[in-house]
Design a protein around this motif. Structure first.
Motif, PDB file in Angstrom:
ATOM      1  N   ILE A  98       0.844  -1.183   0.000  1.00 18.88           N
ATOM      2  CA  ILE A  98       0.000   0.000   0.000  1.00 18.88           C
ATOM      3  C   ILE A  98       0.885   1.241   0.000  1.00 18.88           C
ATOM      4  O   ILE A  98       1.866   1.311   0.749  1.00 18.88           O
ATOM      5  CB  ILE A  98      -0.912   0.032   1.256  1.00 18.88           C
ATOM      6  N   ALA A  99       0.540   2.209  -0.837  1.00 22.60           N
ATOM      7  CA  ALA A  99       1.293   3.471  -0.883  1.00 22.60           C
ATOM      8  C   ALA A  99       0.939   4.313   0.333  1.00 22.60           C
ATOM      9  O   ALA A  99      -0.227   4.514   0.635  1.00 22.60           O
ATOM     10  CB  ALA A  99       0.964   4.221  -2.169  1.00 22.60           C
ATOM     11  N   LYS A 100       1.949   4.803   1.040  1.00 20.13           N
ATOM     12  CA  LYS A 100       1.736   5.675   2.189  1.00 20.13           C
ATOM     13  C   LYS A 100       1.633   7.140   1.763  1.00 20.13           C
ATOM     14  O   LYS A 100       1.105   7.957   2.492  1.00 20.13           O
ATOM     15  CB  LYS A 100       2.893   5.525   3.185  1.00 20.13           C
ATOM     16  N   ARG A 101       2.176   7.456   0.590  1.00 13.91           N
ATOM     17  CA  ARG A 101       2.128   8.816   0.059  1.00 13.91           C
ATOM     18  C   ARG A 101       2.005   8.732  -1.450  1.00 13.91           C
ATOM     19  O   ARG A 101       2.076   7.650  -2.030  1.00 13.91           O
ATOM     20  CB  ARG A 101       3.358   9.614   0.464  1.00 13.91           C
ATOM     21  N   THR A 102       1.819   9.859  -2.102  1.00 13.74           N
ATOM     22  CA  THR A 102       1.675   9.885  -3.551  1.00 13.74           C
ATOM     23  C   THR A 102       2.993   9.495  -4.211  1.00 13.74           C
ATOM     24  O   THR A 102       4.042  10.038  -3.881  1.00 13.74           O
ATOM     25  CB  THR A 102       1.253  11.291  -4.024  1.00 13.74           C
ATOM     26  N   LEU A 103       2.907   8.536  -5.132  1.00 10.13           N
ATOM     27  CA  LEU A 103       4.076   8.087  -5.883  1.00 10.13           C
ATOM     28  C   LEU A 103       3.922   8.605  -7.309  1.00 10.13           C
ATOM     29  O   LEU A 103       2.927   8.322  -7.974  1.00 10.13           O
ATOM     30  CB  LEU A 103       4.170   6.562  -5.878  1.00 10.13           C
ATOM     31  N   LEU A 104       4.895   9.380  -7.753  1.00  6.56           N
ATOM     32  CA  LEU A 104       4.815  10.039  -9.052  1.00  6.56           C
ATOM     33  C   LEU A 104       5.495   9.216 -10.137  1.00  6.56           C
ATOM     34  O   LEU A 104       6.508   8.554  -9.884  1.00  6.56           O
ATOM     35  CB  LEU A 104       5.448  11.428  -8.970  1.00  6.56           C
ATOM     36  N   PRO A 105       4.978   9.296 -11.371  1.00  4.38           N
ATOM     37  CA  PRO A 105       5.598   8.572 -12.488  1.00  4.38           C
ATOM     38  C   PRO A 105       7.035   9.031 -12.718  1.00  4.38           C
ATOM     39  O   PRO A 105       7.343  10.211 -12.598  1.00  4.38           O
ATOM     40  CB  PRO A 105       4.731   8.947 -13.697  1.00  4.38           C
ATOM     41  N   GLY A 106       7.908   8.093 -13.032  1.00  2.52           N
ATOM     42  CA  GLY A 106       9.294   8.417 -13.341  1.00  2.52           C
ATOM     43  C   GLY A 106      10.168   8.680 -12.132  1.00  2.52           C
ATOM     44  O   GLY A 106      11.323   9.055 -12.273  1.00  2.52           O
ATOM     45  N   ARG A 107       9.654   8.470 -10.929  1.00  5.62           N
ATOM     46  CA  ARG A 107      10.431   8.715  -9.702  1.00  5.62           C
ATOM     47  C   ARG A 107      10.694   7.390  -8.990  1.00  5.62           C
ATOM     48  O   ARG A 107       9.910   6.456  -9.063  1.00  5.62           O
ATOM     49  CB  ARG A 107       9.670   9.638  -8.747  1.00  5.62           C
ATOM     50  N   TYR A 108      11.810   7.330  -8.271  1.00  5.07           N
ATOM     51  CA  TYR A 108      12.098   6.165  -7.450  1.00  5.07           C
ATOM     52  C   TYR A 108      10.990   5.997  -6.412  1.00  5.07           C
ATOM     53  O   TYR A 108      10.339   6.963  -6.017  1.00  5.07           O
ATOM     54  CB  TYR A 108      13.419   6.334  -6.703  1.00  5.07           C
ATOM     55  N   ILE A 109      10.828   4.770  -5.917  1.00  5.63           N
ATOM     56  CA  ILE A 109       9.849   4.488  -4.869  1.00  5.63           C
ATOM     57  C   ILE A 109      10.620   4.181  -3.588  1.00  5.63           C
ATOM     58  O   ILE A 109      11.179   3.090  -3.438  1.00  5.63           O
ATOM     59  CB  ILE A 109       8.944   3.301  -5.247  1.00  5.63           C
ATOM     60  N   PRO A 110      10.659   5.130  -2.639  1.00  4.83           N
ATOM     61  CA  PRO A 110      11.367   4.868  -1.376  1.00  4.83           C
ATOM     62  C   PRO A 110      10.660   3.766  -0.583  1.00  4.83           C
ATOM     63  O   PRO A 110       9.432   3.676  -0.600  1.00  4.83           O
ATOM     64  CB  PRO A 110      11.273   6.198  -0.621  1.00  4.83           C
ATOM     65  N   THR A 111      11.431   2.947   0.098  1.00 11.65           N
ATOM     66  CA  THR A 111      10.827   1.878   0.897  1.00 11.65           C
ATOM     67  C   THR A 111       9.993   2.449   2.039  1.00 11.65           C
ATOM     68  O   THR A 111       9.085   1.785   2.520  1.00 11.65           O
ATOM     69  CB  THR A 111      11.911   0.930   1.460  1.00 11.65           C
ATOM     70  N   THR A 112      10.275   3.686   2.444  1.00  7.95           N
ATOM     71  CA  THR A 112       9.485   4.316   3.507  1.00  7.95           C
ATOM     72  C   THR A 112       8.132   4.810   3.002  1.00  7.95           C
ATOM     73  O   THR A 112       7.294   5.199   3.801  1.00  7.95           O
ATOM     74  CB  THR A 112      10.250   5.511   4.117  1.00  7.95           C
ATOM     75  N   ILE A 114       6.010   2.918   1.290  1.00 11.27           N
ATOM     76  CA  ILE A 114       5.098   1.792   1.131  1.00 11.27           C
ATOM     77  C   ILE A 114       4.954   1.064   2.460  1.00 11.27           C
ATOM     78  O   ILE A 114       5.804   1.177   3.341  1.00 11.27           O
ATOM     79  CB  ILE A 114       5.589   0.818   0.035  1.00 11.27           C
ATOM     80  N   ARG A 115       3.851   0.347   2.589  1.00  6.86           N
ATOM     81  CA  ARG A 115       3.623  -0.447   3.801  1.00  6.86           C
ATOM     82  C   ARG A 115       2.885  -1.723   3.425  1.00  6.86           C
ATOM     83  O   ARG A 115       2.347  -1.843   2.339  1.00  6.86           O
ATOM     84  CB  ARG A 115       2.815   0.337   4.827  1.00  6.86           C
ATOM     85  N   GLU A 116       2.859  -2.655   4.346  1.00  6.57           N
ATOM     86  CA  GLU A 116       2.099  -3.887   4.167  1.00  6.57           C
ATOM     87  C   GLU A 116       0.606  -3.562   4.227  1.00  6.57           C
ATOM     88  O   GLU A 116       0.201  -2.586   4.860  1.00  6.57           O
ATOM     89  CB  GLU A 116       2.428  -4.889   5.276  1.00  6.57           C
ATOM     90  N   ALA A 117      -0.196  -4.404   3.613  1.00  4.13           N
ATOM     91  CA  ALA A 117      -1.653  -4.245   3.701  1.00  4.13           C
ATOM     92  C   ALA A 117      -2.102  -4.607   5.118  1.00  4.13           C
ATOM     93  O   ALA A 117      -1.516  -5.475   5.767  1.00  4.13           O
ATOM     94  CB  ALA A 117      -2.336  -5.154   2.686  1.00  4.13           C
ATOM     95  N   TRP A 118      -3.120  -3.911   5.613  1.00  2.35           N
ATOM     96  CA  TRP A 118      -3.625  -4.187   6.956  1.00  2.35           C
ATOM     97  C   TRP A 118      -4.285  -5.566   6.990  1.00  2.35           C
ATOM     98  O   TRP A 118      -5.063  -5.912   6.114  1.00  2.35           O
ATOM     99  CB  TRP A 118      -4.669  -3.163   7.377  1.00  2.35           C
ATOM    100  N   LEU A 119      -3.994  -6.339   8.021  1.00  2.00           N
ATOM    101  CA  LEU A 119      -4.702  -7.601   8.258  1.00  2.00           C
ATOM    102  C   LEU A 119      -5.951  -7.349   9.081  1.00  2.00           C
ATOM    103  O   LEU A 119      -6.941  -8.047   8.935  1.00  2.00           O
ATOM    104  CB  LEU A 119      -3.812  -8.599   8.996  1.00  2.00           C
TER     105      LEU A 119
END
Length: 179
Positions: A98-112, A114-119
């Motif tokens: 799950i994205a924690k913040r807006t991820l823009l096209p053409g940009r790296y995706i920091p591991t911070t 993203i998060r796991e989906a809630w159980l």
């Protein structure tokens, strides 16, 4: 009179440049030669060309949205460019997260970012277990916050109203320990 609009325009340009630079670091990359714009998720996961490869969004991914491989594009970094530390590079790191913040096209995706989906979701009824040796106590509780496997969450016992803290287990139950 003309000096004011020019200064204002220069100020706006400077602010825009700073916002773009601070917003996210671009992925200096070139598309793989064997990749088409509408490459399927299976092809992204299976094709790993030689060289340093990263996955970047091919469209805007909004906070709370599940990341699917179809929303990602595989790129090979240009010669001399290295990816920064702590960016997601493999399909396994991103698929279903799950994205924690807006991820823009053409940009790296920091591991911070993203998060796991809630159980367990906030307000859901869950089973709470206390296990000590041969003793097992179970109760029903309502979660006070969402959580993924391994997260420490607070729950309210439905019968007593007492608030407990416990660990979310892989099956969606909560395990509490003696304190």
């Amino acid at each position: 009179m003309m000096a004011m609009p020019i200064a204002c325009s220069a100020f706006r340009r400077t602010a825009l440049v700073l916002a773009l630079v601070a917003g996210a670091m671009p992925a200096f990359a070139q598309e793989s030669a064997n990749q088409s714009a509408d490459q399927s998720a299976t092809q992204i996961a299976s094709s790993q060309p030689a060289g340093e490869v990263v996955l970047i969004p091919n469209r805007v991914i909004y906070p709370g949205e599940t990341i699917e491989l179809a929303a990602l594009k595989q790129v090979t970094l240009m010669a001399g460019k290295q990816k920064p530390d702590a960016v997601a590079t493999r399909a396994e790191e991103l698929n279903g997260k799950i994205a924690k913040r807006t991820l823009l096209p053409g940009r790296y995706i920091p591991t911070t970012a993203i998060r796991e989906a809630w159980l367990v979701e906030q307000g859901a009824a869950v089973q709470v277990f206390f296990i000590a040796g041969g003793l097992t106590i179970s109760a029903t509780a309502v979660t006070l916050q969402p959580g993924a496997a391994g997260d420490l969450v607070k729950v309210r016992n439905i019968d007593s109203g007492k608030i407990l803290s416990g660990t979310v287990m892989a099956d969606g139950s909560i395990r509490v320990s003696a304190s």
